[in-house]
Design a protein around this motif. Structure first.
Motif, PDB file in Angstrom:
ATOM      1  N   VAL A  13      13.263  13.740  -2.205  1.00  0.00           N
ATOM      2  CA  VAL A  13      12.374  12.829  -2.257  1.00  0.00           C
ATOM      3  C   VAL A  13      13.014  11.298  -2.653  1.00  0.00           C
ATOM      4  CG1 VAL A  13      10.395  11.914  -3.271  1.00  0.00           C
ATOM      5  CG2 VAL A  13      10.661  14.539  -3.289  1.00  0.00           C
ATOM      6  N   ILE A  14      13.062  10.527  -1.596  1.00  0.00           N
ATOM      7  CA  ILE A  14      13.488   9.054  -1.732  1.00  0.00           C
ATOM      8  C   ILE A  14      12.378   8.107  -1.799  1.00  0.00           C
ATOM      9  CG2 ILE A  14      14.790   7.524  -0.525  1.00  0.00           C
ATOM     10  CD1 ILE A  14      15.957   9.834   1.230  1.00  0.00           C
ATOM     11  N   ALA A  15      12.489   7.387  -3.081  1.00  0.00           N
ATOM     12  CA  ALA A  15      11.360   6.273  -3.266  1.00  0.00           C
ATOM     13  C   ALA A  15      12.481   5.035  -3.105  1.00  0.00           C
ATOM     14  CB  ALA A  15      10.974   6.286  -4.724  1.00  0.00           C
ATOM     15  N   PRO A  16      12.297   4.342  -1.959  1.00  0.00           N
ATOM     16  CA  PRO A  16      13.176   3.109  -1.475  1.00  0.00           C
ATOM     17  C   PRO A  16      12.443   2.261  -2.232  1.00  0.00           C
ATOM     18  CG  PRO A  16      11.792   3.799   0.207  1.00  0.00           C
ATOM     19  CD  PRO A  16      11.507   4.724  -0.767  1.00  0.00           C
ATOM     20  N   ASP A  17      12.542   0.906  -1.777  1.00  0.00           N
ATOM     21  CA  ASP A  17      11.992  -0.505  -2.701  1.00  0.00           C
ATOM     22  C   ASP A  17      10.276   0.217  -2.605  1.00  0.00           C
ATOM     23  OD1 ASP A  17      14.193  -1.765  -3.290  1.00  0.00           O
ATOM     24  OD2 ASP A  17      14.297  -2.761  -1.173  1.00  0.00           O
ATOM     25  N   VAL A  18       9.846   0.001  -3.677  1.00  0.00           N
ATOM     26  CA  VAL A  18       8.645   0.022  -3.968  1.00  0.00           C
ATOM     27  C   VAL A  18       7.671  -1.293  -4.277  1.00  0.00           C
ATOM     28  CG1 VAL A  18       6.656   1.293  -5.088  1.00  0.00           C
ATOM     29  CG2 VAL A  18       8.697   2.472  -4.267  1.00  0.00           C
ATOM     30  N   GLY A  19       6.910  -1.544  -3.636  1.00  0.00           N
ATOM     31  CA  GLY A  19       6.194  -2.873  -4.039  1.00  0.00           C
ATOM     32  C   GLY A  19       5.074  -2.796  -4.928  1.00  0.00           C
ATOM     33  N   GLY A  20       5.369  -2.751  -6.631  1.00  0.00           N
ATOM     34  CA  GLY A  20       4.266  -2.443  -7.101  1.00  0.00           C
ATOM     35  C   GLY A  20       3.721  -1.154  -7.509  1.00  0.00           C
ATOM     36  N   GLY A  21       3.253  -0.858  -8.678  1.00  0.00           N
ATOM     37  CA  GLY A  21       2.703   0.448  -8.849  1.00  0.00           C
ATOM     38  C   GLY A  21       1.591   0.196  -9.692  1.00  0.00           C
ATOM     39  N   PHE A  22       1.691  -0.116 -10.900  1.00  0.00           N
ATOM     40  CA  PHE A  22       0.808  -0.431 -12.041  1.00  0.00           C
ATOM     41  C   PHE A  22       0.299   1.085 -12.647  1.00  0.00           C
ATOM     42  CE2 PHE A  22       0.690  -3.944  -9.248  1.00  0.00           C
ATOM     43  CZ  PHE A  22       1.454  -4.945 -10.188  1.00  0.00           C
ATOM     44  N   GLY A  23       0.990   2.080 -12.390  1.00  0.00           N
ATOM     45  CA  GLY A  23       0.509   3.419 -12.544  1.00  0.00           C
ATOM     46  C   GLY A  23       0.031   4.194 -11.239  1.00  0.00           C
ATOM     47  N   SER A  24      -0.414   3.576 -10.531  1.00  0.00           N
ATOM     48  CA  SER A  24      -1.135   4.107  -9.259  1.00  0.00           C
ATOM     49  C   SER A  24      -0.244   4.617  -8.504  1.00  0.00           C
ATOM     50  CB  SER A  24      -1.916   3.368  -8.327  1.00  0.00           C
ATOM     51  OG  SER A  24      -0.977   2.017  -7.699  1.00  0.00           O
ATOM     52  N   LYS A  25       1.132   4.445  -8.682  1.00  0.00           N
ATOM     53  CA  LYS A  25       2.283   5.479  -7.638  1.00  0.00           C
ATOM     54  C   LYS A  25       2.922   6.077  -8.511  1.00  0.00           C
ATOM     55  CE  LYS A  25       2.504   1.700  -4.214  1.00  0.00           C
ATOM     56  NZ  LYS A  25       3.322   0.552  -3.915  1.00  0.00           N
ATOM     57  N   PRO A  58       0.819  -1.224   0.242  1.00  0.00           N
ATOM     58  CA  PRO A  58      -0.037   0.193   0.197  1.00  0.00           C
ATOM     59  C   PRO A  58       0.703   1.181  -0.006  1.00  0.00           C
ATOM     60  CG  PRO A  58      -0.483  -1.266   1.963  1.00  0.00           C
ATOM     61  CD  PRO A  58       0.522  -1.875   1.317  1.00  0.00           C
ATOM     62  N   ARG A  59       0.170   2.513  -0.356  1.00  0.00           N
ATOM     63  CA  ARG A  59       0.918   3.591  -0.447  1.00  0.00           C
ATOM     64  C   ARG A  59       1.535   4.010   0.959  1.00  0.00           C
ATOM     65  NH1 ARG A  59      -0.957   8.170  -1.484  1.00  0.00           N
ATOM     66  NH2 ARG A  59      -3.010   7.548  -1.596  1.00  0.00           N
ATOM     67  N   ALA A  60       2.730   4.857   1.040  1.00  0.00           N
ATOM     68  CA  ALA A  60       3.118   5.178   2.261  1.00  0.00           C
ATOM     69  C   ALA A  60       3.785   6.641   2.100  1.00  0.00           C
ATOM     70  CB  ALA A  60       3.865   3.944   2.876  1.00  0.00           C
ATOM     71  N   ALA A  61       4.120   7.098   3.256  1.00  0.00           N
ATOM     72  CA  ALA A  61       4.904   8.460   3.256  1.00  0.00           C
ATOM     73  C   ALA A  61       5.554   8.599   4.659  1.00  0.00           C
ATOM     74  CB  ALA A  61       4.064   9.722   2.668  1.00  0.00           C
ATOM     75  N   ILE A  62       6.571   9.247   4.702  1.00  0.00           N
ATOM     76  CA  ILE A  62       7.221   9.816   5.784  1.00  0.00           C
ATOM     77  C   ILE A  62       7.747  11.162   5.380  1.00  0.00           C
ATOM     78  CG2 ILE A  62       9.058   9.635   7.527  1.00  0.00           C
ATOM     79  CD1 ILE A  62       9.284   6.513   6.894  1.00  0.00           C
ATOM     80  N   GLY A  63       7.406  12.147   6.183  1.00  0.00           N
ATOM     81  CA  GLY A  63       7.653  13.503   5.892  1.00  0.00           C
ATOM     82  C   GLY A  63       8.739  13.726   7.081  1.00  0.00           C
ATOM     83  N   ASP A  64       9.652  14.342   6.956  1.00  0.00           N
ATOM     84  CA  ASP A  64      10.856  14.608   7.645  1.00  0.00           C
ATOM     85  C   ASP A  64      11.457  16.146   7.617  1.00  0.00           C
ATOM     86  OD1 ASP A  64      12.811  14.768   9.913  1.00  0.00           O
ATOM     87  OD2 ASP A  64      13.476  12.809   9.305  1.00  0.00           O
ATOM     88  N   TYR A  65      10.980  16.996   8.572  1.00  0.00           N
ATOM     89  CA  TYR A  65      11.678  18.561   8.355  1.00  0.00           C
ATOM     90  C   TYR A  65      12.462  18.927   9.130  1.00  0.00           C
ATOM     91  CZ  TYR A  65      11.577  23.549   8.312  1.00  0.00           C
ATOM     92  OH  TYR A  65      12.134  24.765   8.274  1.00  0.00           O
ATOM     93  N   ASP A  66      13.562  19.000   8.423  1.00  0.00           N
ATOM     94  CA  ASP A  66      14.978  19.567   9.487  1.00  0.00           C
ATOM     95  C   ASP A  66      14.914  21.062   9.629  1.00  0.00           C
ATOM     96  OD1 ASP A  66      17.511  20.311  10.477  1.00  0.00           O
ATOM     97  OD2 ASP A  66      18.309  18.629   9.391  1.00  0.00           O
ATOM     98  N   SER A  67      14.401  21.395  10.972  1.00  0.00           N
ATOM     99  CA  SER A  67      14.605  22.813  11.263  1.00  0.00           C
ATOM    100  C   SER A  67      15.728  23.466  11.069  1.00  0.00           C
ATOM    101  CB  SER A  67      13.700  23.202  12.491  1.00  0.00           C
ATOM    102  OG  SER A  67      14.495  22.481  13.724  1.00  0.00           O
ATOM    103  N   GLY A  68      16.802  22.682  11.424  1.00  0.00           N
ATOM    104  CA  GLY A  68      18.234  23.234  11.496  1.00  0.00           C
ATOM    105  C   GLY A  68      18.660  23.986   9.915  1.00  0.00           C
ATOM    106  N   THR A 102      12.654  16.180   4.016  1.00  0.00           N
ATOM    107  CA  THR A 102      12.857  14.903   3.223  1.00  0.00           C
ATOM    108  C   THR A 102      11.517  14.034   3.261  1.00  0.00           C
ATOM    109  OG1 THR A 102      15.230  14.705   4.057  1.00  0.00           O
ATOM    110  CG2 THR A 102      14.328  12.749   3.129  1.00  0.00           C
ATOM    111  N   LEU A 103      11.319  13.378   2.152  1.00  0.00           N
ATOM    112  CA  LEU A 103       9.895  12.731   1.847  1.00  0.00           C
ATOM    113  C   LEU A 103      10.447  11.343   1.361  1.00  0.00           C
ATOM    114  CD1 LEU A 103       6.822  12.272   1.659  1.00  0.00           C
ATOM    115  CD2 LEU A 103       7.174  13.123  -0.802  1.00  0.00           C
ATOM    116  N   TRP A 104      10.129  10.375   2.224  1.00  0.00           N
ATOM    117  CA  TRP A 104      10.082   8.829   1.881  1.00  0.00           C
ATOM    118  C   TRP A 104       8.785   8.507   1.218  1.00  0.00           C
ATOM    119  CZ3 TRP A 104      13.161  10.761   5.587  1.00  0.00           C
ATOM    120  CH2 TRP A 104      14.568  10.485   5.824  1.00  0.00           C
ATOM    121  N   ASN A 105       8.850   8.234  -0.004  1.00  0.00           N
ATOM    122  CA  ASN A 105       7.564   7.944  -0.563  1.00  0.00           C
ATOM    123  C   ASN A 105       7.367   6.828  -1.494  1.00  0.00           C
ATOM    124  OD1 ASN A 105       4.970   8.812  -1.182  1.00  0.00           O
ATOM    125  ND2 ASN A 105       5.363  10.397  -2.477  1.00  0.00           N
ATOM    126  N   THR A 106       6.501   6.053  -1.681  1.00  0.00           N
ATOM    127  CA  THR A 106       6.056   4.957  -2.697  1.00  0.00           C
ATOM    128  C   THR A 106       5.906   5.829  -3.772  1.00  0.00           C
ATOM    129  OG1 THR A 106       3.936   5.026  -1.837  1.00  0.00           O
ATOM    130  CG2 THR A 106       5.130   3.380  -1.120  1.00  0.00           C
TER     131      THR A 106
END
Ligand SMILES: Cc1cc2nc3c(=O)[nH]c(=O)nc-3n(C[C@H](O)[C@H](O)[C@H](O)COP(=O)(O)OP(=O)(O)OC[C@H]3O[C@@H](n4cnc5c(N)ncnc54)[C@H](O)[C@@H]3O)c2cc1C
Lengths: 270, 788
Positions: B247-259, B203-213, B218-222
């Motif tokens: 933006v980082i797309a690590p291993d992504v488990g299938g998309g078929f367009g939807s990602k 399923p889709r997933a996201a991690i948003g990480d803001y570095d205030s310094g 940074t966005l890890w995203n499917t």
């Protein structure tokens, strides 16, 4: 899931008393119906009473012309049991048609019939074989046990301990799967034991598993698919949803009943 | 051919980690101090939001914040956009309604995000979400595309009268009318192309990480295209400039367009991370995926094909209403237009084609590209028309196809595309031989004896892949260019990292791209690593979709390798003390023409870095080259699929008993991976034809919201498939590759439905052809033996 208290009683009596004390508690058997609904937060019992540590609730035994299966016996154990395969081969086969391997290694016969899902397989076998359901309080005939979809004759604090199957002379089950869920869209169980002929249908009825007396009467004259030629049941009272209309389900009941009888007598229906 | 070079069936390098559970998917990544997002979603398909009361939710244990569209607006976070401009017939631009990441006063489909809870644990976030009180005023909803434009239909967005986004057309209507007037026979069909839910296994997933310094996000995203995500989130949503967004797309488990698409949830994860000062993680569960991943297809079409006395096609016309759902997703506008109508010529010489497409809003999940994107819909229209036409005229469907095949290339169709190469007869003939077409009549009789109806169906499909020449798509309204980039970094010891703007989510690029490098540089495949999916590593790229990574991404890699080779030859010339022009490079060895002097690859790469043999003013040290490749044309994979079915006359159940696929993908890099792609594509196409279909009720509730009701194809829906290829090299790219990722999904639905309708003798059948649908079709055609 919502938080709950987890009980693991050692005896049926302890389980029953926990159940009696906690109105909203739920018994946990294989969890393959209960846990998905809890995960979706559609159910949130404050107490779960796990049956898996209770001795003697699982097991298969034959004595004379009857076969007894403990409530906590997993589908896979019924499917692979040489005793079941010998005594009521169709029952072993039916258990092997339930869900997928993960489901069959966890799901139990007690959980399945207590749940009485209108599309489940075991209720058809129980009604189609005329079993007796044994609880911590009494013995209940299948004809009185299944009282409507998702409802049974079980009283609060009543626990199924085993199911007693009379061994039929001939029996067969035809399951026509809902392609999505793989439960029965329609399933027809037929059996013959002396003059007792039963035709039980799951999946089709809007009120759960039921017997088809017109088919049974016809089969009493001659236990052959020919006896059911051209027979159907009325579409009234059948389920209708995106997977099939009431008419389609009613039609399938006739088709599958003929095929089941043919299978039971070892012939092809065509 | 070397054991690991082009054309070798090399085992996939990436499978070890995928199969042993050591991959790194977005959900495997956890940031220190991370909190969890849980979305409050609209339970109504169409409703005004009167008020949102977050007070008791905010007071729940573990809750950091509960945010709504109001805060989003206050922080001036921009709307999501559709990046392809389509103009209507009358010249007016498409009617793009605002699409805020959190609903702003109105919910337009079940699942529309209305608020988000941020809490220390997911369970806490979920508990608190139940306490968010949203007061809705429910409005009537419309879900059916054909109903959306009707008088009195509920109006979803003010900008789009009659819910109409555009009324587009392609081709010459008058010329087509004239062609139809001279026709000997006209075949007419009403077609529904069923709505599909992509259902990637991850399923889709996201991690948003803001570095205030540093003020960076940074966005890890499917995602299938991290750079496009960064571009849109920077330039349109306005989260941060591109240099402050990784933006980082690590291993992504299938998309078929939807990602491919940029979704509300990742925007909210980034934004919320700045708001609460903690990394924010969101992972969709399956129920959410059904309600918020862009769906596919959903067309209603009337189509007609005109034939002359000899069965030659004179013209085709089609009118389609395409459902785009509640909002315009990132590339939604292009799918039913330039990815659809442009393929209406199929493999045939059709003098005149006219296609009208109305795109509409409905109260459903947005619809966008899904494996094949527009091309399966076009193929279904063309291949059903041809098959039904043949039946109506009493002709053999294979023969009718053959008579109409395009035989000379290049071929300009009346609908933009210029086919560069192909041999449609060759794939048809090979497929017919493999499928034993001649023996079909006997097999049909045998089936009849067992009470089964047997049918055979063809699909001689075409697709346009290798997406796409930037100037061409630019002229058609695309907001970006569709070139690809590659960089080759050679290490001193001769191992190589290649950086590609493509992104693999199942395709096996780590193997196939390495095969190309191994082939070209003569080095072991294990000495080649593929880097992708990180905007801080790869400078820019357009991602993976539209079967483009081979044809476009590998072409960029070829260009970069050309440069590497040229530079390495310079180094070798210094090392071997010879003239640069005399250096030859073959099988990983540099040699001086006409002598026995040579240097190994590793010697040359080491010398490129130690730089002892040449002066800095003569030659730069190092060995690293990059290239951008913009294709000159689309590529045109094509082929012939033949499906054979048996239908149980009493139950309507269809069993696919044989499948033959002969595809022309041009040059094949790895036949094993190609076969896998074909298998997967066919499975998805069979899914669409036999069992998949999203169904909404009148109130706009998704009835098929789980696998209990939405039927994915399973292994037992499929026979063992007979997959083969023919090859015409693609003249439009250096490797001759056409692409294979979507072919199966494009070809399969028409083949299945042609086979079933052949078996049951009626054309009145819509997808999915479930047993109950087939039974009903048989009932209607009144052919039931037991119709008592
Ligand atoms: C993916 C999937 C596919 C499935 N496919 C099928 C299928 O094809 N055919 C089919 O028939 N079923 C199918 N099932 C259901 C499966 O067989 C369940 O396991 C079964 O119906 C319930 O048994 P359980 O042991 O898991 O019960 P649980 O989920 O533990 O309990 C179910 C209910 O019964 C009550 N209960 C359990 N044991 C007792 C007892 N001894 N006395 C009184 N009450 C009790 C529980 O309190 C609960 O209310 C499927 C399930 C899944 C998840």
């Amino acid at each position: 899931m919502y938080a709950f208290t987890f009980h693991r009683p050692q005896t049926v009596r302890q389980a029953a008393s926990l159940l009696a004390k906690n109105q909203e508690a739920k018994l946990l058997a294989g969890g393959h119906t209960l846990l998905p609904t809890m995960k979706l937060r559609l159910a949130g019992p404050p107490q779960l009473i796990d049956l898996s540590l209770i001795d003697g609730l699982a097991g298969i035994e034959q004595s004379g012309r009857s076969l007894t299966i403990g409530a906590m016996t997993r589908h896979n154990d019924v499917n692979t049991s040489p005793v079941v395969q010998q005594a009521i081969p169709v029952l072993a086969k039916l258990a092997g048609m339930i869900g997928d391997p993960a489901v069959r290694h966890m799901g139990t016969i007690g959980g399945s019939i207590a749940n009485n899902d209108p599309n489940a397989d075991y209720p058809a076998a129980c009604l189609g074989l005329g079993v007796t359901i044994v609880t911590n309080k009494r013995r209940i005939k299948a004809d009185e046990f299944f009282t409507g979809m998702f409802s049974t004759a079980l009283e609060p604090a009543e626990i199924i301990t085993k199911v007693s199957f009379p061994i039929p002379k001939k029996a067969a089950y035809q399951k026509f799967r809902n392609q999505a869920s793989r439960f029965a869209l329609v399933g027809v169980f037929v059996s013959k034991r002396g003059s007792d002929i039963r035709v039980a249908v799951t999946g089709a009825g809007s009120n759960g598993v039921f017997r088809v007396s017109s088919f049974e009467e016809a089969l009493k004259k001659r236990f052959s698919p020919k006896s059911l030629e051209g027979m159907t049941i009325p579409a009234d009272g059948m389920n209708s949803d995106i997977h099939g209309s009431a008419e389609y389900r009613a039609h399938l009941v006739g088709v599958l009943a003929r095929r089941a009888v043919a299978e039971a007598i070892g012939k092809s229906a065509a | 051919m070397s054991a690991t070079g082009i054309g070798a069936a090399v085992r996939r390098k990436e499978d070890r980690r995928f199969i042993t559970g050591t991959g790194h998917y977005t959900d495997d990544i956890n940031r220190p101090g991370q909190v969890f997002a849980y979305f409050v979603r609209s339970p109504h398909a169409h409703a005004t939001i009167r008020s949102i009361d977050v007070k008791s939710a905010t007071a729940m244990p573990g809750v950091l914040a509960v945010l709504t569209g109001a805060e989003l607006g206050a922080d001036k976070i921009g709307n999501l956009i559709c990046g392809w401009m389509i103009h209507s017939k009358d010249g007016s631009p498409m009617k793009m309604a605002a699409h805020p990441a959190l609903a702003n006063g109105k919910a337009c489909h079940v699942g529309d995000p209305v608020a988000v809870v941020l809490a220390t644990t997911l369970a806490q976030a979920r508990d608190a979400a139940e306490k968010v009180k949203v007061e809705y005023a429910v409005l009537p909803a419309v879900t059916d595309p054909a109903a959306a434009q009707k008088q009195g239909a509920p109006q979803i967005h003010d900008v789009a009268a009659n819910n109409t986004i555009y009324q587009w057309h392609l081709g010459d209507a008058k010329a087509v009318d004239a062609a139809f007037k001279s026709a000997n026979h006209v075949t007419k069909l009403d077609i529904v192309n069923n709505r599909l839910v992509p259902n990637a296994i991850e399923p889709r997933a996201a991690i948003g990480d803001y570095d205030s310094g540093t003020g960076t996000f940074t966005l890890w995203n499917t995602t299938q295209n991290p750079h496009v995500a960064r571009l849109v989130i920077a330039a349109f949503v306005g989260m941060a400039p591109e240099n402050k967004l990784r933006v980082i797309a690590p291993d992504v488990g299938g998309g078929f367009g939807s990602k491919i698409f940029i979704y509300p949830e990742e925007v909210v994860a980034l934004w919320a991370s700045k708001r609460v000062g903690r990394p924010v993680k969101w992972v969709a569960d399956r129920s959410e995926a059904f309600l918020c991943d862009a769906h596919g297809r959903d067309h209603v079409t009337h189509a007609e094909m005109a034939f002359d006395v000899d069965g030659k096609i004179l013209g085709l016309r089609a009118k389609t209403i395409a459902n785009l759902g509640a909002y315009m997703s990132t590339f939604s506008s292009s799918v039913p237009t330039y990815l659809y109508a442009t393929l209406m010529s199929g493999q045939y010489e059709i003098p005149q084609i006219y296609c009208e497409v109305d795109a509409v809003y409905t109260n459903t999940v947005p619809v966008d590209a899904y494996r094949g994107a527009g091309r399966p819909e076009a193929t279904f229209v063309v291949e059903r028309l041809v098959e039904v036409g043949a039946r109506e005229m009493g002709q053999d469907p294979a023969e009718l196809r053959r008579r109409n095949f395009i035989k000379k290339f290049p071929h300009q169709t009346p609908v933009i595309m210029n086919y560069d190469a192909g041999d449609y007869n060759a794939s048809l003939k090979k497929a017919m031989d493999l499928a034993d077409y001649k023996g079909f009549a006997k097999r049909k009789r045998d089936s009849a004896r067992n009470g089964k109806l047997r049918g055979i169906g063809f699909s001689t499909y075409i697709e346009a892949c290798g997406i796409a020449p930037s100037q061409a798509v630019g002229s058609l309204g695309c907001g970006v260019g569709l070139w690809e980039s590659a960089e080759v970094r050679v290490n001193p010891t001769g191992s190589v990292e290649i950086l590609t703007g493509c992104h693999a989510h199942g395709q096996g690029h780590e193997t196939t791209f390495a095969q190309l490098v191994s082939d070209r540089l003569g080095i072991p495949i294990d000495n080649v690593s593929v880097v992708h999916g990180d905007t801080d590593k790869v400078q820019f790229g357009m991602g993976t979709y539209g079967s483009r990574s081979g044809a476009v991404g590998m072409s960029a890699l070829v260009k970069a390798l050309d440069k590497v080779e040229a530079k390495a030859k310079k180094v070798a010339a210094h090392l071997l003390e010879a003239a640069e022009g005399d250096i030859e490079f073959k099988d990983g060895k540099f040699s001086v023409a006409g002598t026995d002097k040579s240097a190994a690859w590793g010697d040359v790469t080491l010398n490129a870095y130690i730089a002892h043999k040449f002066a800095g003013q003569e030659l730069e040290p190092g060995l690293k080259e990059g290239a951008f490749y913009d294709p000159t044309n689309f590529t045109f994979p094509a082929g012939c699929h033949i499906c054979e079915v048996e239908v149980d006359i009493e139950t309507g159940n269809t069993e696919i008993v044989a499948w033959t696929a002969v595809d022309d993908f041009g040059v094949v890099i790895n036949p094993m991976i190609v076969e896998g792609q074909v298998h997967g594509g066919i499975a998805q196409g069979v899914g669409q034809a036999l069992c998949e279909g999203a169904v909404y009720d009148k109130e706009g509730q998704l009835l098929t919201g789980s696998f209990m009701d939405y039927c994915m194809p399973r292994a037992d829906h499929l026979p063992s498939m007979n997959v083969d290829t023919t090859v015409t090299k693609c003249p439009s790219n250096p490797l001759g590759i056409k692409g294979c990722g979507e072919a199966g999904a494009i070809a399969a639905p028409a083949a299945v439905i042609n086979a079933i309708t052949d078996a049951i003798g009626t054309e009145d059948l819509t997808m999915p052809a479930t047993s109950s649908a087939v039974w009903l079709a048989l009932q209607k055609a009144n052919r039931m033996p037991h119709a008592a």
